[in-house]
Every structure is written in C-alpha cells, then in structure tokens.
Design a protein around this motif. Sequence first.
Motif, mmCIF file in Angstrom:
data_model
loop_
_atom_site.group_PDB
_atom_site.id
_atom_site.type_symbol
_atom_site.label_atom_id
_atom_site.label_comp_id
_atom_site.label_asym_id
_atom_site.label_seq_id
_atom_site.Cartn_x
_atom_site.Cartn_y
_atom_site.Cartn_z
ATOM 1 N N GLY A 75 6.810 0.584 -15.776
ATOM 2 C CA GLY A 75 7.829 1.475 -15.260
ATOM 3 C C GLY A 75 7.649 1.885 -13.810
ATOM 4 N N VAL A 76 6.714 1.272 -13.101
ATOM 5 C CA VAL A 76 6.455 1.628 -11.711
ATOM 6 C C VAL A 76 6.617 0.379 -10.835
ATOM 7 C CG1 VAL A 76 4.695 2.438 -10.067
ATOM 8 C CG2 VAL A 76 4.856 3.465 -12.338
ATOM 9 N N GLN A 77 7.342 0.547 -9.735
ATOM 10 C CA GLN A 77 7.472 -0.545 -8.769
ATOM 11 C C GLN A 77 6.163 -0.632 -7.990
ATOM 12 O OE1 GLN A 77 10.590 0.013 -5.890
ATOM 13 N NE2 GLN A 77 10.189 -1.940 -4.895
ATOM 14 N N VAL A 78 5.554 -1.834 -7.990
ATOM 15 C CA VAL A 78 4.241 -2.011 -7.379
ATOM 16 C C VAL A 78 4.280 -3.125 -6.339
ATOM 17 C CG1 VAL A 78 1.856 -2.742 -7.811
ATOM 18 C CG2 VAL A 78 2.972 -1.197 -9.390
ATOM 19 N N GLU A 79 3.560 -2.874 -5.275
ATOM 20 C CA GLU A 79 3.314 -3.877 -4.239
ATOM 21 C C GLU A 79 1.809 -4.008 -4.118
ATOM 22 O OE1 GLU A 79 3.600 -4.125 0.629
ATOM 23 O OE2 GLU A 79 4.904 -2.745 -0.431
ATOM 24 N N THR A 80 1.315 -5.224 -3.925
ATOM 25 C CA THR A 80 -0.121 -5.407 -3.740
ATOM 26 C C THR A 80 -0.413 -5.788 -2.294
ATOM 27 O OG1 THR A 80 -0.037 -7.723 -4.422
ATOM 28 C CG2 THR A 80 -0.525 -6.097 -6.137
ATOM 29 N N VAL A 81 -1.573 -5.326 -1.832
ATOM 30 C CA VAL A 81 -2.004 -5.608 -0.468
ATOM 31 C C VAL A 81 -3.494 -5.912 -0.501
ATOM 32 C CG1 VAL A 81 -2.337 -4.647 1.847
ATOM 33 C CG2 VAL A 81 -0.258 -4.099 0.560
ATOM 34 N N VAL A 82 -3.894 -6.962 0.212
ATOM 35 C CA VAL A 82 -5.309 -7.271 0.402
ATOM 36 C C VAL A 82 -5.577 -7.226 1.901
ATOM 37 C CG1 VAL A 82 -7.137 -8.991 0.169
ATOM 38 C CG2 VAL A 82 -5.452 -8.713 -1.663
ATOM 39 N N ARG A 83 -6.579 -6.454 2.274
ATOM 40 C CA ARG A 83 -6.992 -6.350 3.680
ATOM 41 C C ARG A 83 -8.436 -6.813 3.790
ATOM 42 N NH1 ARG A 83 -4.049 -2.787 7.233
ATOM 43 N NH2 ARG A 83 -1.889 -3.103 6.671
ATOM 44 N N LYS A 84 -8.863 -7.112 4.989
ATOM 45 C CA LYS A 84 -10.258 -7.457 5.257
ATOM 46 C C LYS A 84 -10.816 -6.457 6.256
ATOM 47 C CE LYS A 84 -11.645 -11.807 5.486
ATOM 48 N NZ LYS A 84 -11.748 -13.222 5.856
ATOM 49 N N GLY A 85 -12.063 -6.074 6.035
ATOM 50 C CA GLY A 85 -12.710 -5.188 6.987
ATOM 51 C C GLY A 85 -13.427 -4.040 6.322
ATOM 52 N N ALA A 86 -13.626 -2.986 7.104
ATOM 53 C CA ALA A 86 -14.292 -1.781 6.611
ATOM 54 C C ALA A 86 -13.319 -1.041 5.704
ATOM 55 C CB ALA A 86 -14.726 -0.904 7.775
ATOM 56 N N ILE A 87 -13.743 -0.757 4.493
ATOM 57 C CA ILE A 87 -12.859 -0.181 3.472
ATOM 58 C C ILE A 87 -12.211 1.109 3.966
ATOM 59 C CG2 ILE A 87 -12.780 0.826 1.153
ATOM 60 C CD1 ILE A 87 -15.109 -1.120 0.446
ATOM 61 N N HIS A 88 -13.009 2.052 4.442
ATOM 62 C CA HIS A 88 -12.474 3.355 4.840
ATOM 63 C C HIS A 88 -11.467 3.236 5.982
ATOM 64 C CE1 HIS A 88 -16.103 2.645 7.214
ATOM 65 N NE2 HIS A 88 -15.625 3.480 8.128
ATOM 66 N N ARG A 89 -11.730 2.366 6.925
ATOM 67 C CA ARG A 89 -10.789 2.196 8.047
ATOM 68 C C ARG A 89 -9.502 1.506 7.611
ATOM 69 N NH1 ARG A 89 -15.647 0.647 10.983
ATOM 70 N NH2 ARG A 89 -16.340 2.447 12.150
ATOM 71 N N GLN A 90 -9.620 0.512 6.738
ATOM 72 C CA GLN A 90 -8.433 -0.223 6.304
ATOM 73 C C GLN A 90 -7.510 0.640 5.446
ATOM 74 O OE1 GLN A 90 -7.294 -3.112 7.358
ATOM 75 N NE2 GLN A 90 -9.045 -3.259 8.735
ATOM 76 N N ILE A 91 -8.071 1.526 4.643
ATOM 77 C CA ILE A 91 -7.245 2.417 3.824
ATOM 78 C C ILE A 91 -6.411 3.318 4.733
ATOM 79 C CG2 ILE A 91 -7.273 4.352 2.190
ATOM 80 C CD1 ILE A 91 -9.853 3.058 1.002
ATOM 81 N N VAL A 92 -7.057 3.945 5.707
ATOM 82 C CA VAL A 92 -6.352 4.840 6.629
ATOM 83 C C VAL A 92 -5.322 4.063 7.441
ATOM 84 C CG1 VAL A 92 -6.632 6.360 8.640
ATOM 85 C CG2 VAL A 92 -8.240 6.507 6.727
ATOM 86 N N LYS A 93 -5.695 2.894 7.918
ATOM 87 C CA LYS A 93 -4.785 2.066 8.720
ATOM 88 C C LYS A 93 -3.544 1.669 7.916
ATOM 89 C CE LYS A 93 -4.769 -2.096 11.571
ATOM 90 N NZ LYS A 93 -5.567 -3.238 12.028
ATOM 91 N N LEU A 94 -3.745 1.225 6.679
ATOM 92 C CA LEU A 94 -2.624 0.844 5.821
ATOM 93 C C LEU A 94 -1.718 2.039 5.543
ATOM 94 C CD1 LEU A 94 -1.124 -1.191 4.021
ATOM 95 C CD2 LEU A 94 -2.787 -0.685 2.210
ATOM 96 N N ALA A 95 -2.317 3.174 5.246
ATOM 97 C CA ALA A 95 -1.529 4.390 4.973
ATOM 98 C C ALA A 95 -0.691 4.772 6.194
ATOM 99 C CB ALA A 95 -2.452 5.539 4.564
#
Length: 137
Positions: A75-95
Amino acid sequence: MAKDVELLLCPVNLRHLETNTRAYDEAVSMAKRRRAKLIVATVAPEMERNLNIRDSEVYWSQQLAKFLNDNPPDGVQVETVVRKGAIHRQIVKLADERKVDVIVMNSANPKVQDYLLGTTASHVVTHAKCSVYVVRG
C-alpha cells in the motif's frame, strides 16, 4: 508551491537487516498513515571488500530489490536508490536533493551496544535540513 505528496526517506543497511528492520517497518507504517511516498535507499562502499562483487551498484540494487520482495511495503509507493560513498554524507545529500520531509532511520549499527546515537544517525540528525525520526534498535 507545496508538494502534493509527502516524501519519506528510509536508509537501510543491508548488511545488518537480519538483526533489525524496525526503522523500515516504522517508515512503511508512517508512509501509510501520511499517504506519503517512501524512498528506500542503501549506500554501497566506495571500495567493496568482497572481491566477488564486480559492480557494487548492481549488486546492492539487487539486494535492495530482494529485501523489498521479502518485506513488501504493501500500500505504499516506493522508490529505491543506491548510492556510493560515506553513508552519513550520502543520506543527507539524498535528502537534500530530493527535498525529503522526514528521514526514518536506525539509531546505530545493531552490533554496537551504545547508549548514544550511532555516528551515522548523529551526523544525519545534525546536518539534515528535514526532520529525522530515529528508531532505537
């Protein structure tokens, strides 16, 4: 101009999902309640330690698809994303790039027993421009 649909981000560490999917479960539940779209993301390392993995983005995309197949976000629309790099930086950057409304994430690596936020969650809470919902393991 306001967005039509709220956007949630749930970063998942596919190396530790066998021990903890609470943040993902909470993100799905929250997305249902808010009628929001959910981005489920994982971050691959810059240098893959496993020499059998030739293309880490393809490998982790497949692992993420398998995880969603095993844990369907009904029941939820989902998109997947795979990034490369430092986890903490990539999360903030994607957000920031996607103008996410809320990040839903685990507090720490489940193998680390700690009374404080893990370094990844701490960085995200400090640097994200949106709200961060931290789920304790």
